[in-house]
Design a protein around this motif. Structure first.
Motif, PDB file in Angstrom:
ATOM      1  N   MET A   1     -84.759  -7.011  51.700  1.00  0.00           N
ATOM      2  CA  MET A   1     -83.655  -7.981  51.860  1.00  0.00           C
ATOM      3  C   MET A   1     -82.898  -7.671  53.146  1.00  0.00           C
ATOM      4  N   ASP A   2     -82.679  -8.683  54.025  1.00  0.00           N
ATOM      5  CA  ASP A   2     -81.957  -8.425  55.268  1.00  0.00           C
ATOM      6  C   ASP A   2     -80.461  -8.321  55.003  1.00  0.00           C
ATOM      7  N   HIS A   3     -79.717  -7.889  56.065  1.00  0.00           N
ATOM      8  CA  HIS A   3     -78.281  -7.650  55.899  1.00  0.00           C
ATOM      9  C   HIS A   3     -77.547  -8.913  55.486  1.00  0.00           C
ATOM     10  N   VAL A   4     -77.912 -10.057  56.095  1.00  0.00           N
ATOM     11  CA  VAL A   4     -77.202 -11.305  55.789  1.00  0.00           C
ATOM     12  C   VAL A   4     -77.405 -11.688  54.332  1.00  0.00           C
ATOM     13  N   ALA A   5     -78.655 -11.640  53.866  1.00  0.00           N
ATOM     14  CA  ALA A   5     -78.930 -12.003  52.477  1.00  0.00           C
ATOM     15  C   ALA A   5     -78.238 -11.048  51.519  1.00  0.00           C
ATOM     16  N   ALA A   6     -78.245  -9.737  51.856  1.00  0.00           N
ATOM     17  CA  ALA A   6     -77.608  -8.759  50.989  1.00  0.00           C
ATOM     18  C   ALA A   6     -76.113  -9.002  50.892  1.00  0.00           C
ATOM     19  N   SER A   7     -75.478  -9.283  52.039  1.00  0.00           N
ATOM     20  CA  SER A   7     -74.039  -9.545  52.052  1.00  0.00           C
ATOM     21  C   SER A   7     -73.708 -10.779  51.229  1.00  0.00           C
ATOM     22  N   SER A   8     -74.526 -11.843  51.400  1.00  0.00           N
ATOM     23  CA  SER A   8     -74.315 -13.085  50.656  1.00  0.00           C
ATOM     24  C   SER A   8     -74.408 -12.848  49.160  1.00  0.00           C
ATOM     25  N   SER A   9     -75.433 -12.102  48.716  1.00  0.00           N
ATOM     26  CA  SER A   9     -75.623 -11.828  47.304  1.00  0.00           C
ATOM     27  C   SER A   9     -74.489 -10.973  46.753  1.00  0.00           C
ATOM     28  N   SER A  10     -74.043  -9.983  47.526  1.00  0.00           N
ATOM     29  CA  SER A  10     -72.969  -9.103  47.062  1.00  0.00           C
ATOM     30  C   SER A  10     -71.681  -9.876  46.844  1.00  0.00           C
ATOM     31  N   ALA A  11     -71.340 -10.761  47.762  1.00  0.00           N
ATOM     32  CA  ALA A  11     -70.113 -11.540  47.614  1.00  0.00           C
ATOM     33  C   ALA A  11     -70.187 -12.435  46.381  1.00  0.00           C
ATOM     34  N   LEU A  12     -71.339 -13.034  46.134  1.00  0.00           N
ATOM     35  CA  LEU A  12     -71.492 -13.876  44.938  1.00  0.00           C
ATOM     36  C   LEU A  12     -71.405 -13.025  43.671  1.00  0.00           C
ATOM     37  N   ASP A  13     -72.049 -11.866  43.679  1.00  0.00           N
ATOM     38  CA  ASP A  13     -71.955 -10.965  42.525  1.00  0.00           C
ATOM     39  C   ASP A  13     -70.498 -10.588  42.250  1.00  0.00           C
ATOM     40  N   ALA A  14     -69.765 -10.278  43.323  1.00  0.00           N
ATOM     41  CA  ALA A  14     -68.359  -9.898  43.166  1.00  0.00           C
ATOM     42  C   ALA A  14     -67.521 -11.068  42.665  1.00  0.00           C
ATOM     43  N   LEU A  15     -67.826 -12.262  43.144  1.00  0.00           N
ATOM     44  CA  LEU A  15     -67.072 -13.449  42.736  1.00  0.00           C
ATOM     45  C   LEU A  15     -67.159 -13.683  41.229  1.00  0.00           C
ATOM     46  N   MET A  16     -68.326 -13.456  40.658  1.00  0.00           N
ATOM     47  CA  MET A  16     -68.538 -13.741  39.239  1.00  0.00           C
ATOM     48  C   MET A  16     -68.148 -12.573  38.339  1.00  0.00           C
ATOM     49  N   LEU A  17     -67.840 -11.412  38.927  1.00  0.00           N
ATOM     50  CA  LEU A  17     -67.591 -10.215  38.134  1.00  0.00           C
ATOM     51  C   LEU A  17     -66.400 -10.328  37.172  1.00  0.00           C
ATOM     52  N   PRO A  18     -65.269 -10.924  37.573  1.00  0.00           N
ATOM     53  CA  PRO A  18     -64.159 -11.019  36.606  1.00  0.00           C
ATOM     54  C   PRO A  18     -64.521 -11.795  35.337  1.00  0.00           C
ATOM     55  N   PHE A  19     -65.417 -12.757  35.465  1.00  0.00           N
ATOM     56  CA  PHE A  19     -65.857 -13.515  34.293  1.00  0.00           C
ATOM     57  C   PHE A  19     -66.858 -12.698  33.471  1.00  0.00           C
ATOM     58  N   ALA A  20     -67.768 -12.011  34.165  1.00  0.00           N
ATOM     59  CA  ALA A  20     -68.754 -11.188  33.463  1.00  0.00           C
ATOM     60  C   ALA A  20     -68.085 -10.049  32.695  1.00  0.00           C
ATOM     61  N   GLN A  21     -66.994  -9.515  33.239  1.00  0.00           N
ATOM     62  CA  GLN A  21     -66.284  -8.406  32.593  1.00  0.00           C
ATOM     63  C   GLN A  21     -65.246  -8.866  31.573  1.00  0.00           C
ATOM     64  N   GLY A  22     -65.027 -10.163  31.463  1.00  0.00           N
ATOM     65  CA  GLY A  22     -64.045 -10.679  30.513  1.00  0.00           C
ATOM     66  C   GLY A  22     -62.618 -10.622  30.997  1.00  0.00           C
ATOM     67  N   LEU A  23     -62.417 -10.332  32.283  1.00  0.00           N
ATOM     68  CA  LEU A  23     -61.056 -10.337  32.841  1.00  0.00           C
ATOM     69  C   LEU A  23     -60.521 -11.753  32.959  1.00  0.00           C
ATOM     70  N   LEU A  24     -61.414 -12.701  33.179  1.00  0.00           N
ATOM     71  CA  LEU A  24     -61.051 -14.111  33.262  1.00  0.00           C
ATOM     72  C   LEU A  24     -61.942 -14.898  32.322  1.00  0.00           C
ATOM     73  N   GLU A  25     -61.395 -15.986  31.792  1.00  0.00           N
ATOM     74  CA  GLU A  25     -62.157 -16.838  30.884  1.00  0.00           C
ATOM     75  C   GLU A  25     -62.778 -17.988  31.654  1.00  0.00           C
TER      76      GLU A  25
END
Length: 353
Positions: A1-25
């Motif tokens: 995975m190149d740097h751009v793709a990795a950065s893009s995926s990481s930001a999306l993973d981080a964006l969804m994390l509050p919902f995955a962890q139950g911090l947000l509904e």
């Protein structure tokens, strides 16, 4: 995975994390996703709820392949009701990012919230501070070398004094003494970039017939070609960024060309639908990140070669260090370097008869 793709995926993973962890509904109603990207983290939630705004054609194509509802501009929707949740992946250009966050708050329904995420190397701390300045307070977490930050339940938009000012920060405005329109966030938004200027300076006046500008941006090279080459009767502009393509329409209209001009929101690396007498291009050498991506320019060259008629001519400008010559020699009968200056090179390549 190149740097751009990795950065893009990481930001999306981080964006969804509050919902995955139950911090947000996760809400029951429709969800707006600004500068949306596809990825595994998104698929853990009901995709049918999502309205994805994405003006960069490769990302929009990926979202459409995933079966998501994609628009280049959410304002084009017939149903302009507000959303209980607005997700945002802001860009690193500060004015564009501030305007995007302001639009997110505008699109959020009273009682809804805005959730954003940015890579730490792409201005995450500034983005968090900006959303706090807009909304009054934010909550945040850090993960995957990113920051995720979100508003409390929002009030009506007119309760936020910075909103209208910031929403206009990336509005089109005149540059170069009023000769062109541009806006923050598009490539070389406030200047004529030196590579394009070098190519425009060396375009031969005898370019004629039907041509194309690949990666046309806000239209500078097309305007230059039409001004310099009276034999052009048709010019197609291909650009992956819809915001830039809209500016190109305005800039070409302002120069009142005698040639027919058509505009295509298109990923050139997928090939071209027509044949041409000549092609001009200042191809991108990165995607939506900072790492060099010479493969993009190489695919532009292959697409240009396939779309040129016999003896058709490609006029290309690139950073001097980019390895394009091998790709050019693979597809063209003759290749010559016309000019070099300030780290850039202008190349003419001619198809076989």
């Amino acid at each position: 995975m190149d740097h751009v793709a990795a950065s893009s995926s990481s930001a999306l993973d981080a964006l969804m994390l509050p919902f995955a962890q139950g911090l947000l509904e996760w809400p029951r109603g429709p969800v707006l996703f600004l500068r949306a990207r596809d990825g595994a983290a998104l698929r853990r939630f009901p995709l049918e709820q999502l309205v994805c705004e994405q003006g960069f054609r490769p990302e929009a194509d990926a979202l459409e392949r995933a079966g998501l509802h994609v628009v280049a501009d959410v304002a084009s929707l017939q149903d302009t009701s507000q959303f209980p949740l607005v997700l945002v992946l802001p860009s690193r250009q500060r004015d564009e990012a501030r305007a995007l966050l302001a639009r997110a708050v505008q699109w959020a329904a009273p009682g809804g919230r805005v959730v954003a995420a940015m890579d730490n190397n792409e201005g995450a701390r500034s983005g968090e501070a900006d959303l706090k300045a807009l909304a009054g307070s934010v909550s945040a977490l850090t993960k995957f070398h990113c920051r995720t930050f979100w508003t409390p339940s929002l009030k009506a938009a007119d309760e936020y004094p910075l909103l209208q000012t910031w929403a206009a920060l990336d509005a089109p405005r005149a540059i170069e003494g009023g000769r062109y329109l541009s806006r923050p966030g598009v490539f070389a938004w406030n200047r004529i970039d030196p590579a394009s200027a070098l190519l425009a300076e060396h375009l031969p006046a005898d370019l004629s017939g039907a041509g194309a500008d690949l990666g046309a941006g806000w239209g500078y090279l097309s305007v230059s070609a039409l001004s310099r080459c009276p034999g052009i009767h048709a010019l197609d502009l291909y650009e992956a960024e819809s915001r830039a393509l809209a500016l190109a329409r305005d800039n070409l209209a302002a120069c009142a060309p005698s040639a027919r001009c058509d505009f295509f929101w298109h990923d050139v690396t997928h090939g071209l639908p027509k044949q041409y007498d000549f092609i001009i291009s200042n191809p991108p050498f990165h995607a939506q990140g900072r790492a060099d991506r010479p493969d993009i320019g190489q695919r532009f060259i292959a697409a240009a070669a396939a779309a040129l008629k016999p003896r058709g001519r490609l006029w290309l400008v690139a950073n001097r260090h980019l390895p394009y010559e091998s790709e050019l020699r693979t597809h063209f009968a003759s290749v010559r370097t016309v000019a070099e200056r300030d780290g850039f090179k202008v190349i003419e390549a001619v198809r076989a008869a």
